[in-house]
Motif scaffolding. Sequence first.
Motif, PDB file in Angstrom:
ATOM      1  N   GLU A 143      74.977 -14.917 -56.601  1.00 12.47           N
ATOM      2  CA  GLU A 143      74.158 -15.688 -57.159  1.00 12.47           C
ATOM      3  C   GLU A 143      73.072 -16.051 -55.891  1.00 12.47           C
ATOM      4  O   GLU A 143      73.588 -16.491 -54.859  1.00 12.47           O
ATOM      5  CB  GLU A 143      74.404 -16.842 -57.988  1.00 12.47           C
ATOM      6  N   LEU A 144      71.816 -16.494 -56.145  1.00 16.50           N
ATOM      7  CA  LEU A 144      70.932 -16.749 -55.115  1.00 16.50           C
ATOM      8  C   LEU A 144      71.411 -18.301 -54.560  1.00 16.50           C
ATOM      9  O   LEU A 144      71.188 -18.598 -53.276  1.00 16.50           O
ATOM     10  CB  LEU A 144      69.501 -16.742 -55.470  1.00 16.50           C
TER      11      LEU A 144
ATOM     12  N   THR B 193      74.321 -19.365 -53.966  1.00 14.23           N
ATOM     13  CA  THR B 193      75.418 -19.344 -53.350  1.00 14.23           C
ATOM     14  C   THR B 193      74.860 -18.601 -51.978  1.00 14.23           C
ATOM     15  O   THR B 193      75.575 -18.773 -50.787  1.00 14.23           O
ATOM     16  CB  THR B 193      76.677 -18.472 -53.982  1.00 14.23           C
ATOM     17  N   LEU B 194      74.075 -17.671 -52.050  1.00 13.32           N
ATOM     18  CA  LEU B 194      73.746 -16.775 -50.976  1.00 13.32           C
ATOM     19  C   LEU B 194      72.937 -17.523 -49.991  1.00 13.32           C
ATOM     20  O   LEU B 194      72.993 -17.254 -48.738  1.00 13.32           O
ATOM     21  CB  LEU B 194      72.716 -15.525 -51.519  1.00 13.32           C
ATOM     22  N   ILE B 195      71.915 -18.390 -50.547  1.00 11.10           N
ATOM     23  CA  ILE B 195      70.978 -19.086 -49.293  1.00 11.10           C
ATOM     24  C   ILE B 195      72.124 -20.045 -48.402  1.00 11.10           C
ATOM     25  O   ILE B 195      71.858 -19.822 -47.091  1.00 11.10           O
ATOM     26  CB  ILE B 195      70.185 -19.925 -50.005  1.00 11.10           C
ATOM     27  N   PRO B 196      72.989 -20.897 -48.984  1.00  9.26           N
ATOM     28  CA  PRO B 196      73.668 -21.478 -47.963  1.00  9.26           C
ATOM     29  C   PRO B 196      74.753 -20.694 -47.068  1.00  9.26           C
ATOM     30  O   PRO B 196      74.728 -20.905 -45.962  1.00  9.26           O
ATOM     31  CB  PRO B 196      74.472 -22.529 -48.774  1.00  9.26           C
ATOM     32  N   ALA B 197      75.305 -19.632 -47.612  1.00  7.37           N
ATOM     33  CA  ALA B 197      76.037 -18.847 -46.714  1.00  7.37           C
ATOM     34  C   ALA B 197      75.192 -17.854 -45.867  1.00  7.37           C
ATOM     35  O   ALA B 197      75.647 -17.623 -44.528  1.00  7.37           O
ATOM     36  CB  ALA B 197      76.810 -17.701 -47.847  1.00  7.37           C
ATOM     37  N   PHE B 198      73.943 -17.801 -45.989  1.00  5.62           N
ATOM     38  CA  PHE B 198      73.250 -17.268 -45.027  1.00  5.62           C
ATOM     39  C   PHE B 198      72.658 -17.995 -43.807  1.00  5.62           C
ATOM     40  O   PHE B 198      72.869 -17.608 -42.940  1.00  5.62           O
ATOM     41  CB  PHE B 198      71.623 -16.720 -45.671  1.00  5.62           C
ATOM     42  N   VAL B 199      72.550 -19.198 -44.371  1.00  2.52           N
ATOM     43  CA  VAL B 199      72.110 -20.236 -43.143  1.00  2.52           C
ATOM     44  C   VAL B 199      73.389 -20.559 -42.525  1.00  2.52           C
ATOM     45  O   VAL B 199      73.246 -20.782 -40.986  1.00  2.52           O
ATOM     46  CB  VAL B 199      71.885 -21.682 -43.811  1.00  2.52           C
ATOM     47  N   LEU B 200      74.795 -20.569 -42.783  1.00  2.25           N
ATOM     48  CA  LEU B 200      75.853 -20.599 -42.010  1.00  2.25           C
ATOM     49  C   LEU B 200      75.993 -19.532 -41.077  1.00  2.25           C
ATOM     50  O   LEU B 200      76.298 -19.717 -40.022  1.00  2.25           O
ATOM     51  CB  LEU B 200      77.050 -20.850 -42.834  1.00  2.25           C
ATOM     52  N   SER B 201      75.777 -18.318 -41.647  1.00  2.00           N
ATOM     53  CA  SER B 201      75.708 -16.953 -40.741  1.00  2.00           C
ATOM     54  C   SER B 201      74.525 -17.069 -39.599  1.00  2.00           C
ATOM     55  O   SER B 201      75.089 -16.862 -38.528  1.00  2.00           O
ATOM     56  CB  SER B 201      75.465 -15.764 -41.544  1.00  2.00           C
TER      57      SER B 201
END
Length: 309
Positions: free
Chosen positions: A231-232, A234-242
Amino acid sequence: MTRAVRPTRRTRRTLDGRRPGRVLRLGGALAVCAAALLAPTASSAFAGPQPTPSAVASSVTSSVTPVDAVPVAFAVPRAAPDGPSGPTNPDDPSITVGLPGEPSRVVQIIVLITVLGVAPSVLLLCTSFTKIVVVLSLTRSALGTMSIPPNQVLVGLALFLSLFVMGPTLDQMQSEGLKPYLDGTKTSTQAYRDGVVPLRTFMLAHTRDEELALMVKAADQPLPKDRASVELRTLIPAFVLSELRAAFIIGFVVFLPFLVVDIVVSAVLMSLGMVMLPPSLVSLPFKLLLFVLVDGWSLIVTTLITSYR
């Protein structure tokens, strides 16, 4: 000899007809006023011909009969308007406001205000801006210049580098989502679903599996079947951490040569007994000279751009 009777004032008014004439004139004036007031509201749908004010006045002055009542005008009733028609496709949950084939101006203004309100968050969290601005800030700290270059310069450079990196993705979003919506060929829901696909693909390509698993576990959700099913939200905070992880790795590599310069300068000063002289004051010119000789800004910008290729 008989005395002649003299007529009184009231008797003379009655005999010569002055009092009845005044009554008739007063009644005629009232009838003319009534006809003038009722004439603008009269309609052509009277049951009979309407008398004119001159005819009413002449009829009143010719006889003492009362004036006929003016008929009341009634407007012709109009046909009732047609009610709203039902939906053509009951299974379609989407709602469109405006003319068919053309988006509503009110909806366009609402969408524009919403985009302007969330644009800073989208710029910071869903693009390459986060990693670029963090790396540039770490580079300035490694040089030892706390305010050179200024924050405005670093943020502006990070913004334009982000636009350069995100150019193909933004063009694809505009061609698949925004342009069809403005042309009226797609609804707002369809334009959003098609326009977010390129951005989603970009974030998935630069997000590690560890961060995705961490955010899915933190949200207490079952693991998705594949990366495309994430889901978007969930994807956005994971992308920021990466992005933060990659930025700190690049920052560590940038810090190493400047750290070596600081250690060498501090050792030389200690050997010379110059304890009161700040090592950072002596090492700053050497770090600037080293950064210029290796063309540091070009190396950092090239590293940032190639990390998204």
